[in-house]
Design an enzyme around this catalytic site. Structure first.
Site, PDB file in Angstrom:
ATOM      1  N   TYR A   1       2.768   4.911   0.669  1.00  0.00           N
ATOM      2  CA  TYR A   1       2.785   5.306  -0.752  1.00  0.00           C
ATOM      3  C   TYR A   1       2.936   6.826  -0.860  1.00  0.00           C
ATOM      4  O   TYR A   1       3.695   7.327  -1.691  1.00  0.00           O
ATOM      5  CB  TYR A   1       1.493   4.822  -1.415  1.00  0.00           C
ATOM      6  CG  TYR A   1       1.445   5.008  -2.924  1.00  0.00           C
ATOM      7  CD1 TYR A   1       2.413   4.434  -3.757  1.00  0.00           C
ATOM      8  CD2 TYR A   1       0.411   5.732  -3.520  1.00  0.00           C
ATOM      9  CE1 TYR A   1       2.357   4.603  -5.137  1.00  0.00           C
ATOM     10  CE2 TYR A   1       0.348   5.893  -4.892  1.00  0.00           C
ATOM     11  CZ  TYR A   1       1.318   5.326  -5.702  1.00  0.00           C
ATOM     12  OH  TYR A   1       1.262   5.494  -7.065  1.00  0.00           O
TER      13      TYR A   1
ATOM     14  N   SER B   1       3.374  11.347  -7.966  1.00  0.00           N
ATOM     15  CA  SER B   1       1.933  11.148  -7.793  1.00  0.00           C
ATOM     16  C   SER B   1       1.333  12.377  -7.107  1.00  0.00           C
ATOM     17  O   SER B   1       2.057  13.188  -6.521  1.00  0.00           O
ATOM     18  CB  SER B   1       1.715   9.907  -6.915  1.00  0.00           C
ATOM     19  OG  SER B   1       0.379   9.802  -6.525  1.00  0.00           O
TER      20      SER B   1
HETATM   21  N1  LIG Z   1      -2.486   4.363 -11.853  1.00  0.00           N
HETATM   22  C1  LIG Z   1      -2.492   5.569 -11.307  1.00  0.00           C
HETATM   23  O1  LIG Z   1      -3.520   6.225 -11.123  1.00  0.00           O
HETATM   24  C2  LIG Z   1      -1.187   6.185 -10.912  1.00  0.00           C
HETATM   25  C3  LIG Z   1      -1.206   7.492 -10.407  1.00  0.00           C
HETATM   26  C4  LIG Z   1      -0.007   8.078 -10.026  1.00  0.00           C
HETATM   27  C5  LIG Z   1       1.167   7.368 -10.161  1.00  0.00           C
HETATM   28  N2  LIG Z   1       1.160   6.094 -10.635  1.00  0.00           N
HETATM   29  C6  LIG Z   1       2.453   5.429 -10.751  1.00  0.00           C
HETATM   30  O2  LIG Z   1       2.675   5.087 -12.109  1.00  0.00           O
HETATM   31  C7  LIG Z   1       3.536   3.960 -12.168  1.00  0.00           C
HETATM   32  C8  LIG Z   1       2.904   2.891 -13.054  1.00  0.00           C
HETATM   33  O3  LIG Z   1       1.646   2.559 -12.505  1.00  0.00           O
HETATM   34  P1  LIG Z   1       0.573   1.628 -13.253  1.00  0.00           P
HETATM   35  O4  LIG Z   1      -0.755   2.122 -12.826  1.00  0.00           O
HETATM   36  O5  LIG Z   1       0.903   1.499 -14.687  1.00  0.00           O
HETATM   37  O6  LIG Z   1       0.836   0.263 -12.490  1.00  0.00           O
HETATM   38  P2  LIG Z   1       1.016  -1.230 -13.024  1.00  0.00           P
HETATM   39  O7  LIG Z   1       0.105  -1.499 -14.158  1.00  0.00           O
HETATM   40  O8  LIG Z   1       0.947  -2.111 -11.812  1.00  0.00           O
HETATM   41  O9  LIG Z   1       2.523  -1.204 -13.570  1.00  0.00           O
HETATM   42  C9  LIG Z   1       3.630  -1.322 -12.761  1.00  0.00           C
HETATM   43  C10 LIG Z   1       4.551  -2.351 -13.393  1.00  0.00           C
HETATM   44  O10 LIG Z   1       5.739  -2.448 -12.600  1.00  0.00           O
HETATM   45  C11 LIG Z   1       6.018  -3.826 -12.393  1.00  0.00           C
HETATM   46  N3  LIG Z   1       6.799  -4.032 -11.188  1.00  0.00           N
HETATM   47  C12 LIG Z   1       6.364  -4.080  -9.904  1.00  0.00           C
HETATM   48  N4  LIG Z   1       7.385  -4.338  -9.088  1.00  0.00           N
HETATM   49  C13 LIG Z   1       8.489  -4.432  -9.858  1.00  0.00           C
HETATM   50  C14 LIG Z   1       9.855  -4.681  -9.593  1.00  0.00           C
HETATM   51  N5  LIG Z   1      10.302  -4.900  -8.336  1.00  0.00           N
HETATM   52  N6  LIG Z   1      10.722  -4.692 -10.631  1.00  0.00           N
HETATM   53  C15 LIG Z   1      10.301  -4.507 -11.898  1.00  0.00           C
HETATM   54  N7  LIG Z   1       9.007  -4.280 -12.221  1.00  0.00           N
HETATM   55  C16 LIG Z   1       8.118  -4.247 -11.208  1.00  0.00           C
HETATM   56  C17 LIG Z   1       4.652  -4.452 -12.289  1.00  0.00           C
HETATM   57  O11 LIG Z   1       4.732  -5.846 -12.440  1.00  0.00           O
HETATM   58  P3  LIG Z   1       3.710  -6.793 -11.581  1.00  0.00           P
HETATM   59  O12 LIG Z   1       2.407  -6.721 -12.289  1.00  0.00           O
HETATM   60  O13 LIG Z   1       4.391  -8.128 -11.671  1.00  0.00           O
HETATM   61  O14 LIG Z   1       3.651  -6.237 -10.188  1.00  0.00           O
HETATM   62  C18 LIG Z   1       3.932  -3.764 -13.436  1.00  0.00           C
HETATM   63  O15 LIG Z   1       4.219  -4.388 -14.683  1.00  0.00           O
HETATM   64  C19 LIG Z   1       3.770   3.519 -10.719  1.00  0.00           C
HETATM   65  O16 LIG Z   1       4.949   4.105 -10.245  1.00  0.00           O
HETATM   66  C20 LIG Z   1       2.584   4.115  -9.996  1.00  0.00           C
HETATM   67  O17 LIG Z   1       2.856   4.310  -8.640  1.00  0.00           O
HETATM   68  C21 LIG Z   1       0.012   5.478 -11.021  1.00  0.00           C
END
Ligand SMILES: NC(=O)c1ccc[n+]([C@@H]2O[C@H](COP(=O)([O-])OP(=O)(O)OC[C@H]3O[C@@H](n4cnc5c(N)ncnc54)[C@H](OP(=O)(O)O)[C@@H]3O)[C@@H](O)[C@H]2O)c1
Length: 277
Positions: free
Chosen positions: A170, A157
């Site tokens: 985070y 990130s």
């Molecule tokens: N969105 C951004 O701007 C951004 C920027 C930089 C980095 N990121 C990173 O990109 C990645 C994906 O983010 P996203 O925005 O797509 O988030 P998201 O939509 O919340 O996707 C994360 C997924 O991981 C699942 N998850 C959470 N805890 C888990 C566990 N213990 N075991 C297995 N699965 C689990 C979540 O399920 P639940 O819904 O049940 O929790 C969800 O399906 C993350 O690492 C995030 O930190 C995101």
């Protein structure tokens, strides 16, 4: 370039890709692109029912998919998922460690100072992002060692490069993910095979459920001050769209990047390059 044009450039026929958190916003977009490139994609998530929204998109595509239960903090659930994936797809070529995120309880605000952040919330965020990347790398990476080849892609990130305000756990966790990416890249190449590569992407600001509460006002949907500041510091002048990640992800998973290992690639519309003046 749209998704159809992109998927014409890459062919993952015969290759299987595991995506933890694959039912989420960014992981789901990657899953759709990879199925479109003929990959066999395994979505591993703690709530597999969430993947239902993706299945219609998969079915018009060419690759194969399966959805398996797996909690990135419970090794035995991943081992069970891995056995099923190998039984169905025969091998594990790539792993995308997409499960991760922040927690509002570990975020400072006017009513909650750094000194009051609950230890349990800090631990949750540190574990989910760091151990939630290390443990799947142990479980699925072992299969790559057996095959003498493979690719692991982590999700870091912007806050790993320079810490962002309000989200101390985070920021620290994602800095650790970047560090672990370098460590594992060296370890895999030196101890097992130079054909096992480990890289990360560092997405900039993508408006998803995890950060919507920080970037937009819940009631009106207008940008918060933080949301405005981010856009002011993003030379591209917009938040990222999940599809913006795909070109880099497909490239890093494919043999086109075969001499690239240990990098953390920002995909951020220039945010990390801009000093603000
Ligand atoms: N969105 C951004 O701007 C951004 C920027 C930089 C980095 N990121 C990173 O990109 C990645 C994906 O983010 P996203 O925005 O797509 O988030 P998201 O939509 O919340 O996707 C994360 C997924 O991981 C699942 N998850 C959470 N805890 C888990 C566990 N213990 N075991 C297995 N699965 C689990 C979540 O399920 P639940 O819904 O049940 O929790 C969800 O399906 C993350 O690492 C995030 O930190 C995101």
């Amino acid at each position: 370039m749209n998704l159809e044009e992109l998927t014409r450039l890459y062919d993952f026929t015969g290759r299987s890709v595991v995506i933890t958190g694959g039912a989420g916003i960014l992981g789901g977009e990657m899953a759709c692109a990879l199925v479109g490139c003929n990959a066999s994609v395994a979505i591993v998530d703690r709530d597999p029912a969430l993947a239902d929204r993706l299945i219609q998109r998969f079915e018009v595509n060419r690759g194969r998919y399966l959805v398996a239960y797996g909690d990135v903090l419970k090794k035995e659930t991943l081992e069970e998922a891995a056995r099923r994936i190998v039984a169905e797809f025969g091998r594990i070529d790539c792993l995308i460690n997409c499960a991760g995120g922040n927690d509002p309880r570990a975020t400072t605000n006017s009513g909650q100072s750094f000194f009051d952040l609950p230890e349990e919330a800090l631990r949750f965020v540190l574990d989910l992002n760091l151990l939630g990347t290390m443990i799947p790398s142990q479980v699925f990476g072992k299969y790559m060692v057996g095959q003498h080849e493979g690719v692991i892609l982590n999700i870091s990130s912007m806050n790993a490069i320079r810490a962002l305000t309000r989200i101390p756990a985070y920021s620290a966790a994602k800095a650790s993910v970047s560090n672990f990416t370098q460590w594992l890249a060296v370890h895999m190449a030196q101890e097992y095979s130079p054909n096992i590569r480990v890289n990360a992407v560092a997405p900039g600001f993508f408006l998803t459920e995890q950060n919507r509460f920080l970037l937009t006002d819940k009631g009106s949907g207008a940008l918060t001050d933080r949301g405005k500041k981010i856009l002011d510091h993003t030379p591209a002048g917009r938040f990222g769209e999940p599809e913006d990640l795909l070109g880099a992800v497909l490239w890093l998973l494919s043999p086109m990047s075969r001499f690239v290992t240990g990098v953390v690639l920002p995909i951020d519309g220039g945010f990390s390059a801009y000093a603000g003046v």
